[in-house]
Motif scaffolding. Structure first.
Motif, PDB file in Angstrom:
ATOM      1  N   PHE A   1      13.934 100.883  59.587  1.00 19.58           N
ATOM      2  CA  PHE A   1      13.228 100.523  58.557  1.00 19.58           C
ATOM      3  C   PHE A   1      11.796 100.399  58.626  1.00 19.58           C
ATOM      4  O   PHE A   1      11.002  99.978  57.813  1.00 19.58           O
ATOM      5  N   GLY A   2      11.487 100.429  59.842  1.00 23.68           N
ATOM      6  CA  GLY A   2       9.890  99.853  60.423  1.00 23.68           C
ATOM      7  C   GLY A   2       9.691  98.563  60.359  1.00 23.68           C
ATOM      8  O   GLY A   2       8.677  98.179  60.607  1.00 23.68           O
ATOM      9  N   CYS A   3      10.698  97.839  60.351  1.00 20.04           N
ATOM     10  CA  CYS A   3      11.121  96.173  60.596  1.00 20.04           C
ATOM     11  C   CYS A   3      11.898  96.123  61.448  1.00 20.04           C
ATOM     12  O   CYS A   3      13.157  96.779  61.197  1.00 20.04           O
ATOM     13  N   PRO A   4      12.363  94.955  62.116  1.00 19.87           N
ATOM     14  CA  PRO A   4      13.603  94.597  62.936  1.00 19.87           C
ATOM     15  C   PRO A   4      14.533  94.110  62.130  1.00 19.87           C
ATOM     16  O   PRO A   4      14.405  93.169  61.159  1.00 19.87           O
ATOM     17  N   ILE A   5      15.611  94.754  62.126  1.00 22.45           N
ATOM     18  CA  ILE A   5      16.869  94.280  61.262  1.00 22.45           C
ATOM     19  C   ILE A   5      18.108  94.111  62.375  1.00 22.45           C
ATOM     20  O   ILE A   5      18.454  95.093  62.949  1.00 22.45           O
ATOM     21  N   ASP A   6      18.682  92.964  62.447  1.00 20.44           N
ATOM     22  CA  ASP A   6      19.714  92.669  63.177  1.00 20.44           C
ATOM     23  C   ASP A   6      21.074  93.232  62.885  1.00 20.44           C
ATOM     24  O   ASP A   6      21.398  92.670  61.567  1.00 20.44           O
ATOM     25  N   MET A   7      21.679  94.378  63.253  1.00 21.63           N
ATOM     26  CA  MET A   7      22.813  94.859  62.676  1.00 21.63           C
ATOM     27  C   MET A   7      23.988  94.193  63.274  1.00 21.63           C
ATOM     28  O   MET A   7      25.179  94.367  62.925  1.00 21.63           O
ATOM     29  N   GLY A   8      23.721  93.418  64.513  1.00 24.21           N
ATOM     30  CA  GLY A   8      24.944  92.593  64.838  1.00 24.21           C
ATOM     31  C   GLY A   8      24.618  91.272  64.880  1.00 24.21           C
ATOM     32  O   GLY A   8      24.294  90.628  63.544  1.00 24.21           O
ATOM     33  N   ALA A   9      24.589  90.400  66.018  1.00 31.21           N
ATOM     34  CA  ALA A   9      24.232  88.777  65.942  1.00 31.21           C
ATOM     35  C   ALA A   9      22.750  88.786  65.252  1.00 31.21           C
ATOM     36  O   ALA A   9      21.876  89.652  65.646  1.00 31.21           O
ATOM     37  N   SER A  10      22.674  87.830  64.460  1.00 34.64           N
ATOM     38  CA  SER A  10      21.257  87.572  63.881  1.00 34.64           C
ATOM     39  C   SER A  10      20.964  85.858  64.087  1.00 34.64           C
ATOM     40  O   SER A  10      19.862  85.963  63.581  1.00 34.64           O
ATOM     41  N   TRP A  11      21.813  85.243  64.071  1.00 28.40           N
ATOM     42  CA  TRP A  11      21.746  83.855  64.012  1.00 28.40           C
ATOM     43  C   TRP A  11      21.516  83.168  65.226  1.00 28.40           C
ATOM     44  O   TRP A  11      22.355  83.468  66.443  1.00 28.40           O
ATOM     45  N   LEU A  12      21.084  82.050  65.625  1.00 34.63           N
ATOM     46  CA  LEU A  12      20.922  81.147  66.734  1.00 34.63           C
ATOM     47  C   LEU A  12      21.752  79.942  66.217  1.00 34.63           C
ATOM     48  O   LEU A  12      21.517  79.357  65.164  1.00 34.63           O
ATOM     49  N   HIS A  13      23.200  79.815  66.758  1.00 26.86           N
ATOM     50  CA  HIS A  13      24.044  78.704  66.325  1.00 26.86           C
ATOM     51  C   HIS A  13      23.591  77.560  66.986  1.00 26.86           C
ATOM     52  O   HIS A  13      24.010  77.252  68.044  1.00 26.86           O
ATOM     53  N   GLY A  14      22.732  76.813  66.371  1.00 25.23           N
ATOM     54  CA  GLY A  14      22.372  75.503  67.120  1.00 25.23           C
ATOM     55  C   GLY A  14      20.811  75.549  67.446  1.00 25.23           C
ATOM     56  O   GLY A  14      20.492  76.130  68.736  1.00 25.23           O
ATOM     57  N   VAL A  15      19.887  75.251  66.671  1.00 18.36           N
ATOM     58  CA  VAL A  15      18.560  75.335  66.640  1.00 18.36           C
ATOM     59  C   VAL A  15      18.189  74.151  67.298  1.00 18.36           C
ATOM     60  O   VAL A  15      17.688  72.999  66.710  1.00 18.36           O
ATOM     61  N   CYS A  16      18.194  73.945  68.566  1.00 19.40           N
ATOM     62  CA  CYS A  16      17.914  72.787  69.398  1.00 19.40           C
ATOM     63  C   CYS A  16      17.756  72.996  70.765  1.00 19.40           C
ATOM     64  O   CYS A  16      17.800  73.892  71.392  1.00 19.40           O
ATOM     65  N   ASN A  17      16.810  72.099  71.218  1.00 22.39           N
ATOM     66  CA  ASN A  17      16.349  72.461  72.892  1.00 22.39           C
ATOM     67  C   ASN A  17      17.795  72.336  73.781  1.00 22.39           C
ATOM     68  O   ASN A  17      17.699  72.859  75.040  1.00 22.39           O
ATOM     69  N   GLU A  18      19.004  72.046  73.310  1.00 18.23           N
ATOM     70  CA  GLU A  18      20.068  71.923  74.212  1.00 18.23           C
ATOM     71  C   GLU A  18      20.966  73.338  74.095  1.00 18.23           C
ATOM     72  O   GLU A  18      21.757  73.413  74.792  1.00 18.23           O
ATOM     73  N   ASN A  19      20.425  74.017  73.190  1.00 18.01           N
ATOM     74  CA  ASN A  19      20.955  75.526  73.195  1.00 18.01           C
ATOM     75  C   ASN A  19      20.646  76.190  74.620  1.00 18.01           C
ATOM     76  O   ASN A  19      19.147  75.985  74.880  1.00 18.01           O
ATOM     77  N   SER A  20      21.372  77.076  75.194  1.00 16.26           N
ATOM     78  CA  SER A  20      21.215  77.479  76.548  1.00 16.26           C
ATOM     79  C   SER A  20      19.875  78.627  76.270  1.00 16.26           C
ATOM     80  O   SER A  20      19.160  79.120  77.156  1.00 16.26           O
ATOM     81  N   LEU A  21      19.700  79.255  75.046  1.00 13.17           N
ATOM     82  CA  LEU A  21      18.801  80.169  74.955  1.00 13.17           C
ATOM     83  C   LEU A  21      17.453  79.564  74.507  1.00 13.17           C
ATOM     84  O   LEU A  21      16.445  80.451  74.335  1.00 13.17           O
ATOM     85  N   ALA A  22      17.191  78.274  74.116  1.00 11.27           N
ATOM     86  CA  ALA A  22      16.195  77.691  73.670  1.00 11.27           C
ATOM     87  C   ALA A  22      15.112  77.951  74.634  1.00 11.27           C
ATOM     88  O   ALA A  22      13.761  78.420  74.282  1.00 11.27           O
ATOM     89  N   PRO A  23      15.181  77.702  76.009  1.00  7.61           N
ATOM     90  CA  PRO A  23      14.170  77.888  76.771  1.00  7.61           C
ATOM     91  C   PRO A  23      13.484  79.426  76.714  1.00  7.61           C
ATOM     92  O   PRO A  23      12.092  79.564  76.653  1.00  7.61           O
ATOM     93  N   LEU A  24      14.223  80.371  76.712  1.00 10.90           N
ATOM     94  CA  LEU A  24      13.764  81.589  76.454  1.00 10.90           C
ATOM     95  C   LEU A  24      13.133  81.866  75.178  1.00 10.90           C
ATOM     96  O   LEU A  24      12.073  82.772  75.072  1.00 10.90           O
ATOM     97  N   ILE A  25      13.638  81.644  74.258  1.00 11.36           N
ATOM     98  CA  ILE A  25      13.128  81.679  73.061  1.00 11.36           C
ATOM     99  C   ILE A  25      11.680  80.966  72.874  1.00 11.36           C
ATOM    100  O   ILE A  25      10.783  81.712  72.234  1.00 11.36           O
ATOM    101  N   ARG A  26      11.627  79.854  73.325  1.00 11.17           N
ATOM    102  CA  ARG A  26      10.283  79.107  73.429  1.00 11.17           C
ATOM    103  C   ARG A  26       9.369  79.916  74.350  1.00 11.17           C
ATOM    104  O   ARG A  26       8.237  79.903  73.850  1.00 11.17           O
ATOM    105  N   TYR A  27       9.830  80.316  75.404  1.00 11.20           N
ATOM    106  CA  TYR A  27       8.557  81.178  76.095  1.00 11.20           C
ATOM    107  C   TYR A  27       8.235  82.296  75.515  1.00 11.20           C
ATOM    108  O   TYR A  27       7.333  82.617  75.628  1.00 11.20           O
ATOM    109  N   LEU A  28       9.233  82.969  74.958  1.00 15.74           N
ATOM    110  CA  LEU A  28       8.694  84.391  74.355  1.00 15.74           C
ATOM    111  C   LEU A  28       8.068  84.035  72.950  1.00 15.74           C
ATOM    112  O   LEU A  28       7.705  84.743  72.363  1.00 15.74           O
ATOM    113  N   GLY A  29       8.006  82.739  72.504  1.00 14.57           N
ATOM    114  CA  GLY A  29       7.319  82.309  71.317  1.00 14.57           C
ATOM    115  C   GLY A  29       7.939  82.856  69.787  1.00 14.57           C
ATOM    116  O   GLY A  29       7.237  83.422  69.033  1.00 14.57           O
ATOM    117  N   LEU A  30       9.361  83.121  70.107  1.00  8.34           N
ATOM    118  CA  LEU A  30      10.011  83.952  69.087  1.00  8.34           C
ATOM    119  C   LEU A  30      10.269  82.870  67.654  1.00  8.34           C
ATOM    120  O   LEU A  30      10.351  81.577  68.309  1.00  8.34           O
TER     121      LEU A  30
END
Length: 498
Positions: free
Chosen positions: A72-101
């Motif tokens: 579409f010319g923009c990002p569309i997640d056709m699979g997973a699209s949510w982060l379940h648990g928007v908190c620093n305890e989430n194991s993906l939080a460090p990577l998401i923070r570092y990438l500035g997403l």
């Protein structure tokens, strides 16, 4: 030996290759099967620890059931699209923070069954008349009371049953909780949303297990720019072979021998298997010798749900500025639900989401017919809604996922069906000799989630490293601190809710 998911996040080289520039000599070798986020997490951790790692992916892309489409010319997640648990305890939080997403929060901590709070929504009946919000809130409260009463039914029965059967028992005992007319239709919509959470029909969801999931704090957040940046970062400088569908895994003494569909062979000291559970349930991979009975039972006993998306691109926005639109009906499978991506992303895109049997039914249709089906539901709300056209320049106006029939997934994510044993996830992730298992179904506490898959990959890498270090002549891998370890504590999660 401790292995962590410390990553290098430089951009890819100009040639676009994933080949590592490191020269390995006399290092233990690991083959990771599956290039979803779990496989990438395992490969990344072991690569950083000094092991020789090769990742084999059956598709022509990385990510697995994490798939960001840019048609579409923009990002569309056709699979997973949510982060379940928007908190620093989430194991993906460090990577998401570092990438500035950026994350767009769609619910608070009290949302256990749904991706959204009832704060930004619009529900409509079959005639396109909006359901009064106060009625929706009242029915939602009644549904909570019904679910609370199912706890008594659970306590009264030693065996398991479906949550649907338990709800029927509650309503038989409590006539005051029965609803009629429009209120009944709204209740069916809530049940439809419950099915979407489990990616399974309500008559298959386990009464004993439906509410036992450990949900992290912080609510749920959409990945505004899609999940692909995480996949790209984790894959940096790994040795990756795409279009390598593994068909045979043989344990030969202290080695593992793998054969792909194209006839290529790979030999390693150990293998980490991260293919989707549905692929293992279908016996798409031949094991020699066969996996032990307890492992095959674990594979058989975990359920695999199905949820699909139909993304529709329009040239302009004609719907209200809410997070989701819904159509109520007399049965859950006749209800509808659209995610409004314009609100969090600014793109004129609606995504129809279907779970359980209806998701499977949609896979029997062509893409055009599936899009027409979604538009038929949308026109119950907006009778004059035009067909998706994009901005007049895009050739693709709709996208359709088919996770249930996709031979590389054969399902969406694991779920708790009636009769599930309490220890089934532990058995699923337990290694068999020099075969280790990861993927979202191998997450004991957070199955069915992206961060659960990520953590399961790290856990498998740690167990793999311990195994290799215990071999004669084995040596500990040494991790070198990366710059993001210093930066991650200073960079907060970027969260919005408009």
């Amino acid at each position: 030996m401790e292995v962590k998911a410390q990553c290098e996040f430089e951009n890819f080289g100009p040639d676009g290759n994933f080949t590592s520039s490191t020269k390995w000599q006399n290092s233990p070798s690991v083959v990771v099967i599956g290039g979803g986020i779990s496989g990438l997490a395992a490969a990344r951790a072991l690569h950083n620890a000094g092991f020789k790692v090769t990742l084999l992916e059956s598709r022509n892309r990385l990510g697995g059931r994490v798939h960001t489409d840019y048609s579409f010319g923009c990002p569309i997640d056709m699979g997973a699209s949510w982060l379940h648990g928007v908190c620093n305890e989430n194991s993906l939080a460090p990577l998401i923070r570092y990438l500035g997403l950026k994350l767009y929060r769609t619910s608070g901590d009290d949302s256990v069954l749904y991706d959204h709070d009832l704060e930004s929504y619009a529900l409509f009946d079959a005639n396109g008349v909006q359901v009064p919000q106060q009625l929706v809130v009242e029915v939602g409260d009644t549904f909570k009371r019904i679910l609370k009463q199912t706890e008594n039914v659970r306590d009264e029965h030693d065996g398991d049953m479906s949550i649907n059967r338990a709800i029927s028992i509650v309503l038989e005992r409590n006539p005051n909780l029965r609803l009629e007319g429009l209120s009944y239709q709204v209740l069916q919509w809530f049940i439809c949303r419950m099915e979407a959470w489990f990616a399974a029909d309500v008559d298959k969801i386990s009464l004993k297990n439906w509410d036992q999931e450990q949900v992290l704090s912080g609510g749920h957040g959409l990945m505004v720019g899609g999940y692909y940046p995480l996949i790209k970062a984790l894959s940096k400088n790994l040795t990756i072979r795409l279009n390598q569908r593994v068909k045979r895994i043989a344990r030969c003494g202290n080695e593992v021998s793998l054969t792909t569909e194209s006839g290529e062979s790979h030999v390693a000291d150990v293998a980490i298997i991260t293919v989707p559970l549905g692929v293992l349930k279908a016996n798409s991979i031949q094991f020699e010798p066969e996996l032990p009975d307890w492992k095959r039972a674990a594979i058989a006993d975990i359920g695999v749900g199905n949820e699909n998306k139909i993304a529709l691109l329009f040239d302009s926005v004609f719907w209200p500025n809410v997070e989701f639109l819904g159509v109520v009906a007399a049965a859950p499978r006749r209800c509808g639900y659209f995610l409004n991506l314009h609100k969090p992303t600014g793109h004129p895109v609606l995504v129809f989401m279907a779970a359980g049997a209806i998701a499977a039914d949609l896979e029997t249709l062509s893409d055009a017919a599936a899009a027409a089906f979604a538009m038929k539901i949308l026109r119950k709300i907006f009778a004059c809604a035009a067909d998706p056209t994009g901005d007049g320049l895009m050739q693709v106006q709709y996208l359709v996922s088919r996770w249930g029939s996709d031979g590389d997934s054969l399902g969406c994510y694991s779920c708790d069906l009636v009769g599930k044993d309490e220890d089934v996830y532990e058995r699923y992730r337990k290694p068999v000799d020099n075969l280790f298992f990861a993927g979202e179904a191998a997450s004991v506490d957070h199955s069915g989630t992206v961060h659960g898959a990520f953590s399961a990959g790290i856990f498998a890498a740690e167990e793999c490293a311990k195994f290799l270090s215990a071999l004669p002549g084995g040596a500990d891998g040494v991790l070198v601190a990366r710059q993001e370890e210093v930066a991650e504590s200073a960079v907060p999660l970027q969260i919005s809710r408009m």
